[in-house]
Design a protein around this motif. Sequence first.
Motif, PDB file in Angstrom:
ATOM      1  N   SER A  77       0.865  -1.184   0.000  1.00 37.72           N
ATOM      2  CA  SER A  77       0.000   0.000   0.000  1.00 37.72           C
ATOM      3  C   SER A  77       0.899   1.230   0.000  1.00 37.72           C
ATOM      4  O   SER A  77       2.093   1.148   0.292  1.00 37.72           O
ATOM      5  CB  SER A  77      -0.935  -0.002   1.212  1.00 37.72           C
ATOM      6  OG  SER A  77      -0.227   0.357   2.382  1.00 37.72           O
ATOM      7  N   TYR A  78       0.336   2.367  -0.308  1.00 40.90           N
ATOM      8  CA  TYR A  78       1.109   3.607  -0.380  1.00 40.90           C
ATOM      9  C   TYR A  78       1.430   4.182   0.999  1.00 40.90           C
ATOM     10  O   TYR A  78       2.265   5.075   1.114  1.00 40.90           O
ATOM     11  CB  TYR A  78       0.350   4.672  -1.173  1.00 40.90           C
ATOM     12  CG  TYR A  78      -0.003   4.278  -2.583  1.00 40.90           C
ATOM     13  CD1 TYR A  78       0.953   3.787  -3.454  1.00 40.90           C
ATOM     14  CD2 TYR A  78      -1.305   4.410  -3.052  1.00 40.90           C
ATOM     15  CE1 TYR A  78       0.634   3.438  -4.750  1.00 40.90           C
ATOM     16  CE2 TYR A  78      -1.644   4.067  -4.356  1.00 40.90           C
ATOM     17  CZ  TYR A  78      -0.670   3.576  -5.192  1.00 40.90           C
ATOM     18  OH  TYR A  78      -0.998   3.241  -6.472  1.00 40.90           O
ATOM     19  N   LEU A  79       0.761   3.722   2.043  1.00 40.27           N
ATOM     20  CA  LEU A  79       0.867   4.332   3.372  1.00 40.27           C
ATOM     21  C   LEU A  79       2.302   4.439   3.884  1.00 40.27           C
ATOM     22  O   LEU A  79       2.776   5.538   4.204  1.00 40.27           O
ATOM     23  CB  LEU A  79       0.017   3.558   4.375  1.00 40.27           C
ATOM     24  CG  LEU A  79      -1.482   3.539   4.093  1.00 40.27           C
ATOM     25  CD1 LEU A  79      -2.191   2.585   5.047  1.00 40.27           C
ATOM     26  CD2 LEU A  79      -2.058   4.931   4.198  1.00 40.27           C
ATOM     27  N   ALA A  80       2.991   3.341   3.993  1.00 38.47           N
ATOM     28  CA  ALA A  80       4.345   3.358   4.569  1.00 38.47           C
ATOM     29  C   ALA A  80       5.362   4.078   3.683  1.00 38.47           C
ATOM     30  O   ALA A  80       6.118   4.916   4.191  1.00 38.47           O
ATOM     31  CB  ALA A  80       4.808   1.935   4.884  1.00 38.47           C
ATOM     32  N   PRO A  81       5.416   3.811   2.371  1.00 41.24           N
ATOM     33  CA  PRO A  81       6.441   4.504   1.584  1.00 41.24           C
ATOM     34  C   PRO A  81       6.214   6.012   1.471  1.00 41.24           C
ATOM     35  O   PRO A  81       7.178   6.779   1.420  1.00 41.24           O
ATOM     36  CB  PRO A  81       6.404   3.813   0.218  1.00 41.24           C
ATOM     37  CG  PRO A  81       5.118   3.096   0.158  1.00 41.24           C
ATOM     38  CD  PRO A  81       4.731   2.788   1.567  1.00 41.24           C
ATOM     39  N   VAL A  82       4.957   6.454   1.457  1.00 37.56           N
ATOM     40  CA  VAL A  82       4.708   7.898   1.409  1.00 37.56           C
ATOM     41  C   VAL A  82       5.097   8.526   2.744  1.00 37.56           C
ATOM     42  O   VAL A  82       5.705   9.607   2.777  1.00 37.56           O
ATOM     43  CB  VAL A  82       3.242   8.209   1.030  1.00 37.56           C
ATOM     44  CG1 VAL A  82       2.924   9.686   1.242  1.00 37.56           C
ATOM     45  CG2 VAL A  82       2.982   7.824  -0.427  1.00 37.56           C
ATOM     46  N   ALA A  83       4.786   7.861   3.856  1.00 41.03           N
ATOM     47  CA  ALA A  83       5.216   8.356   5.170  1.00 41.03           C
ATOM     48  C   ALA A  83       6.743   8.393   5.236  1.00 41.03           C
ATOM     49  O   ALA A  83       7.332   9.358   5.751  1.00 41.03           O
ATOM     50  CB  ALA A  83       4.643   7.476   6.275  1.00 41.03           C
ATOM     51  N   LEU A  84       7.378   7.353   4.708  1.00 41.81           N
ATOM     52  CA  LEU A  84       8.841   7.301   4.685  1.00 41.81           C
ATOM     53  C   LEU A  84       9.424   8.431   3.841  1.00 41.81           C
ATOM     54  O   LEU A  84      10.406   9.070   4.222  1.00 41.81           O
ATOM     55  CB  LEU A  84       9.280   5.935   4.142  1.00 41.81           C
ATOM     56  CG  LEU A  84      10.716   5.502   4.368  1.00 41.81           C
ATOM     57  CD1 LEU A  84      11.001   5.356   5.853  1.00 41.81           C
ATOM     58  CD2 LEU A  84      10.964   4.170   3.656  1.00 41.81           C
ATOM     59  N   MET A  85       8.800   8.702   2.697  1.00 36.33           N
ATOM     60  CA  MET A  85       9.279   9.775   1.835  1.00 36.33           C
ATOM     61  C   MET A  85       9.141  11.128   2.549  1.00 36.33           C
ATOM     62  O   MET A  85      10.053  11.968   2.489  1.00 36.33           O
ATOM     63  CB  MET A  85       8.513   9.793   0.507  1.00 36.33           C
ATOM     64  CG  MET A  85       9.014  10.860  -0.453  1.00 36.33           C
ATOM     65  SD  MET A  85       8.268  10.701  -2.076  1.00 36.33           S
ATOM     66  CE  MET A  85       9.470   9.619  -2.845  1.00 36.33           C
ATOM     67  N   THR A  86       8.027  11.333   3.218  1.00 39.34           N
ATOM     68  CA  THR A  86       7.815  12.569   3.970  1.00 39.34           C
ATOM     69  C   THR A  86       8.872  12.721   5.054  1.00 39.34           C
ATOM     70  O   THR A  86       9.460  13.796   5.217  1.00 39.34           O
ATOM     71  CB  THR A  86       6.401  12.577   4.593  1.00 39.34           C
ATOM     72  OG1 THR A  86       5.442  12.403   3.541  1.00 39.34           O
ATOM     73  CG2 THR A  86       6.127  13.874   5.327  1.00 39.34           C
ATOM     74  N   LEU A  87       9.126  11.642   5.780  1.00 46.97           N
ATOM     75  CA  LEU A  87      10.160  11.649   6.817  1.00 46.97           C
ATOM     76  C   LEU A  87      11.531  11.924   6.201  1.00 46.97           C
ATOM     77  O   LEU A  87      12.321  12.697   6.748  1.00 46.97           O
ATOM     78  CB  LEU A  87      10.179  10.303   7.548  1.00 46.97           C
ATOM     79  CG  LEU A  87      11.233  10.119   8.632  1.00 46.97           C
ATOM     80  CD1 LEU A  87      10.990  11.077   9.788  1.00 46.97           C
ATOM     81  CD2 LEU A  87      11.236   8.683   9.118  1.00 46.97           C
TER      82      LEU A  87
END
Length: 138
Positions: A77-87
């Motif tokens: 899902s996009y949840l973790a990689p988008v959060a990771l990218m934001t971080l």
Amino acid sequence: MTDTSTATVETGAPTGGVRTLLRLEGLVLFLGMTVLYAQWEGSWLVYVLLFLVPDLSFAAYLAGPRVGAIVYNAAHSYLAPVALMTLGFAAAAPLVLSIAMIWLAHIGIDRALGYGLKYSKGFGFTHLGRIGKAQEPA
């Protein structure tokens, strides 16, 4: 011939133009993240080594279809990689950004190829339609 509205209700999967649009979105995500990674001048060795890492989540199917679907979906899902990218942007962390771009590129190509998020009924039942030998005609 099956009525597409009936097929959607029975399978929970999109058909026709909506299905095509979702798969094109995946292709654009893959291409966009890969081009961004190239502009970022990330290591192509790292890209190759990490690209298939999310597919290790297949191993969770050894614990059954419910557990397999949960773990697979968490990795796709996009949840973790988008959060990771934001971080990664917030912390100015190049490796974190690289991992996020590679992870999103992986999800994108999977979606473009029709490998959607899984239902607990089994690996072949996805939000983009059936995959595998029992696949329904599009």
